[in-house]
Motif scaffolding. Structure first.
Motif, PDB file in Angstrom:
ATOM      1  N   GLY A  92       0.563  -3.939  -0.330  1.00 27.29           N
ATOM      2  CA  GLY A  92       2.015  -4.093  -0.257  1.00 27.29           C
ATOM      3  C   GLY A  92       2.666  -3.719  -1.577  1.00 27.29           C
ATOM      4  N   LYS A  93       3.993  -3.784  -1.647  1.00 27.97           N
ATOM      5  CA  LYS A  93       4.727  -3.384  -2.851  1.00 27.97           C
ATOM      6  C   LYS A  93       4.347  -4.258  -4.056  1.00 27.97           C
ATOM      7  N   ARG A  94       4.219  -5.570  -3.848  1.00 32.24           N
ATOM      8  CA  ARG A  94       3.910  -6.471  -4.964  1.00 32.24           C
ATOM      9  C   ARG A  94       2.507  -6.223  -5.507  1.00 32.24           C
ATOM     10  N   THR A  95       1.541  -6.043  -4.600  1.00 34.35           N
ATOM     11  CA  THR A  95       0.168  -5.746  -5.032  1.00 34.35           C
ATOM     12  C   THR A  95       0.121  -4.400  -5.733  1.00 34.35           C
ATOM     13  N   ALA A  96       0.861  -3.421  -5.205  1.00 32.06           N
ATOM     14  CA  ALA A  96       0.916  -2.089  -5.812  1.00 32.06           C
ATOM     15  C   ALA A  96       1.471  -2.180  -7.231  1.00 32.06           C
ATOM     16  N   LEU A  97       2.512  -2.979  -7.404  1.00 32.47           N
ATOM     17  CA  LEU A  97       3.114  -3.147  -8.735  1.00 32.47           C
ATOM     18  C   LEU A  97       2.102  -3.764  -9.697  1.00 32.47           C
ATOM     19  N   ARG A  98       1.362  -4.781  -9.234  1.00 31.03           N
ATOM     20  CA  ARG A  98       0.369  -5.440 -10.082  1.00 31.03           C
ATOM     21  C   ARG A  98      -0.720  -4.453 -10.510  1.00 31.03           C
ATOM     22  N   LEU A  99      -1.156  -3.600  -9.567  1.00 35.39           N
ATOM     23  CA  LEU A  99      -2.194  -2.621  -9.882  1.00 35.39           C
ATOM     24  C   LEU A  99      -1.694  -1.563 -10.867  1.00 35.39           C
ATOM     25  N   VAL A 100      -0.476  -1.100 -10.661  1.00 36.39           N
ATOM     26  CA  VAL A 100       0.094  -0.071 -11.541  1.00 36.39           C
ATOM     27  C   VAL A 100       0.277  -0.628 -12.954  1.00 36.39           C
ATOM     28  N   LEU A 101       0.779  -1.851 -13.057  1.00 32.77           N
ATOM     29  CA  LEU A 101       0.958  -2.470 -14.375  1.00 32.77           C
ATOM     30  C   LEU A 101      -0.389  -2.691 -15.065  1.00 32.77           C
ATOM     31  N   HIS A 102      -1.419  -3.004 -14.273  1.00 34.31           N
ATOM     32  CA  HIS A 102      -2.765  -3.146 -14.825  1.00 34.31           C
ATOM     33  C   HIS A 102      -3.247  -1.818 -15.402  1.00 34.31           C
ATOM     34  N   LEU A 103      -3.017  -0.729 -14.649  1.00 33.63           N
ATOM     35  CA  LEU A 103      -3.429   0.592 -15.122  1.00 33.63           C
ATOM     36  C   LEU A 103      -2.698   0.989 -16.398  1.00 33.63           C
ATOM     37  N   PRO A 156      -6.784   1.686 -21.432  1.00 33.53           N
ATOM     38  CA  PRO A 156      -6.820   2.893 -22.277  1.00 33.53           C
ATOM     39  C   PRO A 156      -6.598   4.137 -21.410  1.00 33.53           C
ATOM     40  N   GLU A 157      -5.985   5.149 -21.968  1.00 33.08           N
ATOM     41  CA  GLU A 157      -5.642   6.357 -21.200  1.00 33.08           C
ATOM     42  C   GLU A 157      -6.865   6.994 -20.555  1.00 33.08           C
ATOM     43  N   GLU A 158      -8.015   6.954 -21.266  1.00 29.67           N
ATOM     44  CA  GLU A 158      -9.227   7.583 -20.713  1.00 29.67           C
ATOM     45  C   GLU A 158      -9.716   6.887 -19.450  1.00 29.67           C
ATOM     46  N   ARG A 159      -9.441   5.541 -19.346  1.00 25.86           N
ATOM     47  CA  ARG A 159      -9.832   4.804 -18.150  1.00 25.86           C
ATOM     48  C   ARG A 159      -9.067   5.325 -16.938  1.00 25.86           C
ATOM     49  N   THR A 160      -7.744   5.503 -17.108  1.00 24.25           N
ATOM     50  CA  THR A 160      -6.903   6.010 -16.024  1.00 24.25           C
ATOM     51  C   THR A 160      -7.291   7.438 -15.669  1.00 24.25           C
TER      52      THR A 160
END
Length: 206
Positions: free
Chosen positions: A22-33, A37-41
């Motif tokens: 859902g939107k809230r879970t998506a937001l949590r995942l994006v903020l986690h990313l 570190p950039e190399e992880r993403t």
């Protein structure tokens, strides 16, 4: 949901297109990313792009594979006279985790569902029928979920095989009616494979 950044909004929208997100879970995942570190993403993005561009489907069973023929089909210790028919890759993984089955698989890629516009021609049924008629298979185990769509697909395949000498069985109803195979515990699923019954008997029972 208000966003302070268009880039954040776009990332959340794309993430929320995934099933069960859902939107809230998506937001949590994006903020986690964002915190990683950039190399992880970059590793995550590279893995997804590589998966999409390079993944194969086994030419024999239609399972997801890194090679033309998957490891299961290529394993000489597997019983090639026995084929378990499943809906998708998740079902193969579920059955493999039971360690109770040593045959091969055939992945249909879905179930017949007129309501969703999915007919036999949209699934990997024709290659299965051809495989049976080629004469190497002695037993076909129909291991689709105990839903209306699963039962319809089982019956369609059974009717297509009338006149052949292949034994057709279905997993025992240790799996509750309406349950999806991937959510069954390994012990119950393993017992259902071992205690499979002739498909004809399952029709009469219904």
């Amino acid at each position: 949901m208000e966003f302070s950044s268009k880039l954040l909004q776009n990332a959340v929208y794309e993430m929320s297109q995934l099933p069960g997100i859902g939107k809230r879970t998506a937001l949590r995942l994006v903020l986690h990313l964002l915190k990683q570190p950039e190399e992880r993403t970059e590793l995550l993005a590279h893995a997804l792009l590589k998966l999409k561009s390079e993944v194969n489907f086994c030419k024999n069973c239609h399972n997801i594979s890194d090679t033309e023929v998957c490891e299961i089909c290529a394993n000489p210790k597997r019983d090639e006279t026995m084929v378990c028919v499943v809906e998708d890759i998740r079902d193969v993984m579920a059955i493999e985790n039971t360690s109770q089955y040593n045959g091969l698989y055939h992945v249909l890629g879905g179930k017949i569902s007129p309501m969703e516009g999915v007919g036999p021609q949209d699934l990997n049924i024709a290659p299965l029928i051809k495989k049976v008629k080629d004469g190497t298979i002695k037993e076909l185990i129909l291991a689709l979920s105990s839903t209306m769509e699963g039962d319809t697909t089982n019956f369609y395949i059974y009717k297509q095989l009338e006149g052949t000498e292949v034994t057709t069985s279905t997993i025992a109803r240790g799996i509750s009616v309406g349950d999806e195979l991937e959510y069954a515990d390994e012990v119950t699923l393993g017992r259902s494979i071992i205690n499979r019954v002739p498909f004809e008997s399952s029709i009469k029972a219904n």
